[in-house]
Scaffold this motif. Structure first.
Motif, PDB file in Angstrom:
ATOM      1  N   LEU A 360       0.692  -1.271  -0.136  1.00  0.00           N
ATOM      2  CA  LEU A 360       0.032   0.027  -0.141  1.00  0.00           C
ATOM      3  C   LEU A 360       1.010   1.221   0.098  1.00  0.00           C
ATOM      4  O   LEU A 360       0.754   2.206  -0.323  1.00  0.00           O
ATOM      5  CB  LEU A 360      -0.805  -0.127   1.135  1.00  0.00           C
ATOM      6  N   GLU A 361       2.095   1.285   0.782  1.00  0.00           N
ATOM      7  CA  GLU A 361       3.086   2.275   0.761  1.00  0.00           C
ATOM      8  C   GLU A 361       3.412   2.530  -0.757  1.00  0.00           C
ATOM      9  O   GLU A 361       3.383   3.704  -1.488  1.00  0.00           O
ATOM     10  CB  GLU A 361       4.275   2.323   1.338  1.00  0.00           C
ATOM     11  N   LYS A 362       3.658   1.625  -1.491  1.00  0.00           N
ATOM     12  CA  LYS A 362       4.045   1.617  -2.968  1.00  0.00           C
ATOM     13  C   LYS A 362       2.861   2.178  -3.974  1.00  0.00           C
ATOM     14  O   LYS A 362       2.950   3.100  -4.592  1.00  0.00           O
ATOM     15  CB  LYS A 362       4.603   0.445  -3.561  1.00  0.00           C
ATOM     16  N   VAL A 363       1.469   1.701  -3.450  1.00  0.00           N
ATOM     17  CA  VAL A 363       0.555   2.235  -4.241  1.00  0.00           C
ATOM     18  C   VAL A 363       0.263   3.626  -3.919  1.00  0.00           C
ATOM     19  O   VAL A 363      -0.065   4.688  -4.758  1.00  0.00           O
ATOM     20  CB  VAL A 363      -0.794   1.505  -3.862  1.00  0.00           C
ATOM     21  N   LYS A 364       0.681   4.048  -2.880  1.00  0.00           N
ATOM     22  CA  LYS A 364       0.357   5.643  -2.276  1.00  0.00           C
ATOM     23  C   LYS A 364       1.588   6.341  -3.080  1.00  0.00           C
ATOM     24  O   LYS A 364       1.183   7.359  -3.457  1.00  0.00           O
ATOM     25  CB  LYS A 364       0.558   5.743  -0.770  1.00  0.00           C
ATOM     26  N   GLU A 365       2.639   5.846  -2.986  1.00  0.00           N
ATOM     27  CA  GLU A 365       3.720   6.484  -3.730  1.00  0.00           C
ATOM     28  C   GLU A 365       3.515   6.686  -5.418  1.00  0.00           C
ATOM     29  O   GLU A 365       3.821   7.895  -5.973  1.00  0.00           O
ATOM     30  CB  GLU A 365       5.151   6.003  -3.490  1.00  0.00           C
ATOM     31  N   SER A 366       2.725   5.911  -5.975  1.00  0.00           N
ATOM     32  CA  SER A 366       2.530   5.918  -7.386  1.00  0.00           C
ATOM     33  C   SER A 366       1.245   6.852  -7.829  1.00  0.00           C
ATOM     34  O   SER A 366       0.840   7.145  -8.624  1.00  0.00           O
ATOM     35  CB  SER A 366       2.060   4.584  -7.902  1.00  0.00           C
ATOM     36  N   LEU A 367       0.619   7.340  -6.634  1.00  0.00           N
ATOM     37  CA  LEU A 367      -0.552   8.231  -6.782  1.00  0.00           C
ATOM     38  C   LEU A 367      -0.250   9.707  -6.638  1.00  0.00           C
ATOM     39  O   LEU A 367       0.641   9.849  -5.449  1.00  0.00           O
ATOM     40  CB  LEU A 367      -1.693   7.969  -5.697  1.00  0.00           C
ATOM     41  N   ARG A 368      -0.418  10.586  -7.324  1.00  0.00           N
ATOM     42  CA  ARG A 368      -0.155  11.944  -7.172  1.00  0.00           C
ATOM     43  C   ARG A 368      -0.750  12.495  -6.157  1.00  0.00           C
ATOM     44  O   ARG A 368      -0.318  13.547  -5.476  1.00  0.00           O
ATOM     45  CB  ARG A 368      -0.292  12.805  -8.429  1.00  0.00           C
ATOM     46  N   ASN A 369      -1.927  12.210  -5.727  1.00  0.00           N
ATOM     47  CA  ASN A 369      -2.557  12.768  -4.477  1.00  0.00           C
ATOM     48  C   ASN A 369      -3.596  11.577  -3.949  1.00  0.00           C
ATOM     49  O   ASN A 369      -4.727  11.746  -3.832  1.00  0.00           O
ATOM     50  CB  ASN A 369      -3.838  13.861  -5.377  1.00  0.00           C
ATOM     51  N   PRO A 370      -2.719  10.989  -2.982  1.00  0.00           N
ATOM     52  CA  PRO A 370      -3.449   9.957  -2.400  1.00  0.00           C
ATOM     53  C   PRO A 370      -4.281  10.531  -1.253  1.00  0.00           C
ATOM     54  O   PRO A 370      -4.288  11.694  -0.909  1.00  0.00           O
ATOM     55  CB  PRO A 370      -2.047   9.148  -1.667  1.00  0.00           C
ATOM     56  N   PRO A 371      -5.113   9.600  -0.739  1.00  0.00           N
ATOM     57  CA  PRO A 371      -5.895  10.190   0.341  1.00  0.00           C
ATOM     58  C   PRO A 371      -5.267  10.707   1.319  1.00  0.00           C
ATOM     59  O   PRO A 371      -4.141  10.104   1.948  1.00  0.00           O
ATOM     60  CB  PRO A 371      -6.885   9.022   0.658  1.00  0.00           C
ATOM     61  N   GLN A 372      -5.430  11.770   1.969  1.00  0.00           N
ATOM     62  CA  GLN A 372      -4.887  12.394   2.940  1.00  0.00           C
ATOM     63  C   GLN A 372      -4.813  11.482   4.483  1.00  0.00           C
ATOM     64  O   GLN A 372      -3.788  11.853   5.381  1.00  0.00           O
ATOM     65  CB  GLN A 372      -5.579  13.695   3.493  1.00  0.00           C
ATOM     66  N   ASP A 373      -5.579  10.474   4.598  1.00  0.00           N
ATOM     67  CA  ASP A 373      -5.412  10.049   5.961  1.00  0.00           C
ATOM     68  C   ASP A 373      -4.849   8.654   5.579  1.00  0.00           C
ATOM     69  O   ASP A 373      -4.815   7.884   6.529  1.00  0.00           O
ATOM     70  CB  ASP A 373      -6.917   9.736   6.425  1.00  0.00           C
ATOM     71  N   TRP A 374      -4.262   8.510   4.435  1.00  0.00           N
ATOM     72  CA  TRP A 374      -3.193   7.198   4.309  1.00  0.00           C
ATOM     73  C   TRP A 374      -2.073   7.497   5.247  1.00  0.00           C
ATOM     74  O   TRP A 374      -0.880   7.681   4.586  1.00  0.00           O
ATOM     75  CB  TRP A 374      -3.112   6.952   2.814  1.00  0.00           C
ATOM     76  N   ASN A 375      -2.115   7.481   6.342  1.00  0.00           N
ATOM     77  CA  ASN A 375      -0.994   7.494   7.316  1.00  0.00           C
ATOM     78  C   ASN A 375      -1.285   6.392   8.271  1.00  0.00           C
ATOM     79  O   ASN A 375      -2.136   5.916   8.804  1.00  0.00           O
ATOM     80  CB  ASN A 375      -1.061   8.796   8.086  1.00  0.00           C
ATOM     81  N   GLY A 376      -0.075   5.597   8.761  1.00  0.00           N
ATOM     82  CA  GLY A 376       0.032   4.637   9.910  1.00  0.00           C
ATOM     83  C   GLY A 376      -0.494   3.348   9.360  1.00  0.00           C
ATOM     84  O   GLY A 376      -0.420   3.022   8.355  1.00  0.00           O
ATOM     85  N   ASP A 377      -1.137   2.595  10.283  1.00  0.00           N
ATOM     86  CA  ASP A 377      -1.543   1.062  10.014  1.00  0.00           C
ATOM     87  C   ASP A 377      -3.035   1.412   9.141  1.00  0.00           C
ATOM     88  O   ASP A 377      -3.732   2.118   9.352  1.00  0.00           O
ATOM     89  CB  ASP A 377      -1.904   0.681  11.197  1.00  0.00           C
TER      90      ASP A 377
END
Length: 509
Positions: A360-377
């Motif tokens: 999921l961290e890799k998916v997050k990095e591939s998105l230019r504007n991932p959801p803001q709450d994608w932090n932590g577990d």
């Protein structure tokens, strides 16, 4: 009911020494812009540990330098996290400090109430209202074992959060293996409820007296309080308390029972770790029985100059607590007590599978504007799971659905999504995602793949036709080219939609 109770008459183990070496770990000065030296300890700015929030500086003077700045977080985003590097398997004292300073403006004179989360576990509600009204900061302390190379400390907005939450300081201090070692830190954390130095009327005891910078708060009790400044000879305890806590006590020279209403606050019904510390080198004998709320805690304790600690790993408590020390018939002096600690035994709520977290961290990095709450577990605690994420329950927590439909996302879909092998649904329709569709053949449980109304290009991976569980493949209105794989056409039980692309052959629907 099984009660785990231990007595340590420790004339061995690690000796107590007044260590001048600062505790190992990280001191994070939240909201600060640069590194700062306070005494012999270095505090780091927080910007390299957190990616959200705004640093703020208080305009009013403060007594403690680390309270001059804080980081404030928009409450509209439900979770903001610090990512702190740790040593896997090490035991950490984690301390959070809060001082509001009125940073949310005149419309919010009182500090907000919010949650703090450690990895995937809801640690506690942060309510600093009472302390702030008295001009004081508030700290929370817990003992946790690092399950990986990163620990997350997150601030979460709950239903009572009426303005932006904040944090002033964050500490991760490494503890010796012997400390609190009867706790199963794979299953529990210890959340401090009270730690007091009895009979102490001065300042809190901490580093350099306590080599781990635990805070021992002064605690006096009216007429029964008696200070003793005699230097006792304390050889050592597993919990390695500072020698200074044995310089004072609450006690009596009379052969009478001593009652101690401690902790002063009401305790929520749960199981607690309790440690009581005793030492005395005066002439005569001090022998007494200890009871907690009328239940025998230890029988015939003999207080000796080298020190004694009596502790329980899982003692049930609820509401008011009274500790009673009753002299034994052979005792020539009354009872005394030097210090005590009470921790709430905090069940760990679990953590998302490391495999899925990395993906999921890799998916997050591939998105230019991932959801803001994608932090932590991603999955835990459940009320703070990432938007668009559905997770399984049970001992192994996996991500089963990724649903970011219509969230105006841009960027690409990382091939690492294929490492989330428990996925049954991928719904990313109605966004602006580009690039190629990755090979998803490893997702043996995938039932639905919705990538419609995006800007994906390239060919449809033929490996999709080899996923026997697939029931829906929606790819319409993209920029896909090439032939539609034959193993996707006319496959029983599979709904394939591909209209609005640039295929060499007619679309399936």
């Amino acid at each position: 009911m099984s009660l785990f109770l231990f007595l340590l008459l420790l004339l061995l183990f690690v000796p107590i020494s007044l260590s001048q070496t600062p505790p190992r770990g990280l001191l994070i000065n939240c909201g600060a812009q640069s590194e700062a030296q306070f005494g012999d300890r270095t505090w780091l700015p927080d910007w390299s540990f957190v990616s959200s929030g705004s640093p703020k500086t208080l305009t009013s003077p403060v007594l403690i330098p680390t309270l001059q700045t804080l980081r404030s977080f928009p409450r509209q985003v439900k979770k903001h996290c610090y990512n702190v590097p740790t040593y896997r398997g090490a035991k950490y004292l984690v301390r959070t400090t809060y001082f509001y300073g009125g940073v949310n403006g005149a419309d919010h004179p009182s500090p907000p109430v919010f949650d703090q989360i450690l990895d995937g576990t809801l640690w506690s509600v942060v309510n600093t209202t009472g302390d702030y009204a008295n001009g004081n900061s508030t700290f929370y302390e817990g003992v946790f074992m690092a399950q990986g190379k990163i620990m997350n400390l997150c601030i979460g907005s709950n239903t009572y959060t009426d303005s932006d939450p904040f944090i002033s300081a964050l500490e991760f201090l490494i503890l010796e293996d012997s400390l609190y070692n009867t706790t199963d830190f794979n299953s529990f954390g210890l959340a401090l409820f009270a730690r007091h130095s009895f009979g102490n009327s001065g300042s809190p005891i901490r580093y350099p007296d306590d080599q781990f910078d635990r805070i021992w708060v002064p605690f006096e009790q009216s007429s029964s309080a008696k200070a003793s400044t005699d230097n006792v000879s304390v050889y050592g305890f597993w919990n390695l308390p500072p020698a200074k806590i044995f310089e004072t006590h609450i006690g009596s020279e009379q052969l009478e029972s001593l009652e101690l209403s401690w902790p002063a606050a009401l305790l929520p019904s749960s199981k607690y770790y309790i440690a009581l510390y005793f030492a005395d080198n005066t002439a005569g004998s001090r022998v007494f029985n200890i009871s907690v709320n009328g239940i025998t805690y230890y029988h015939n304790l003999i207080v000796i100059p080298s020190g004694t600690v009596v502790f329980a790993s899982q003692w049930p408590l609820s509401g008011p607590t009274t500790i009673t020390l009753t002299p034994d018939a052979i005792s020539t002096r009354g009872p005394l007590i030097n210090a005590g600690e009470v921790f709430y035994l905090l069940p760990l709520e679990g953590r998302t599978s490391t495999r899925d977290v990395i993906a999921l961290e890799k998916v997050k990095e591939s998105l230019r504007n991932p959801p803001q709450d994608w932090n932590g577990d991603p999955c835990m605690p459940q009320q703070y799971s990432w938007i668009g994420i559905t997770c399984s329950e049970g001992p192994r927590i996996r991500v089963v659905t990724l649903n970011l439909t219509g969230m105006d996302l841009s960027g690409s879909l990382s091939p690492s999504v294929a490492n989330m092998t428990a996925l049954t649904n991928i719904w990313l329709g109605n966004n602006s995602l580009t690039g190629q569709i990755p090979d998803l053949s490893s997702l043996k449980m995938l039932k639905t793949l919705h990538l419609e109304d995006n800007q994906f290009s390239g060919v449809i991976p033929s490996s999709l036709g080899n996923i026997s569980s697939l029931q829906e493949v929606f790819l319409q209105n993209n920029n896909l080219t090439g032939p539609i794989p034959a193993n996707l056409i006319g496959k029983p039980g599979l709904d394939v939609r591909t209209s609005g692309n640039n295929f060499l052959s007619p679309p399936a629907s």
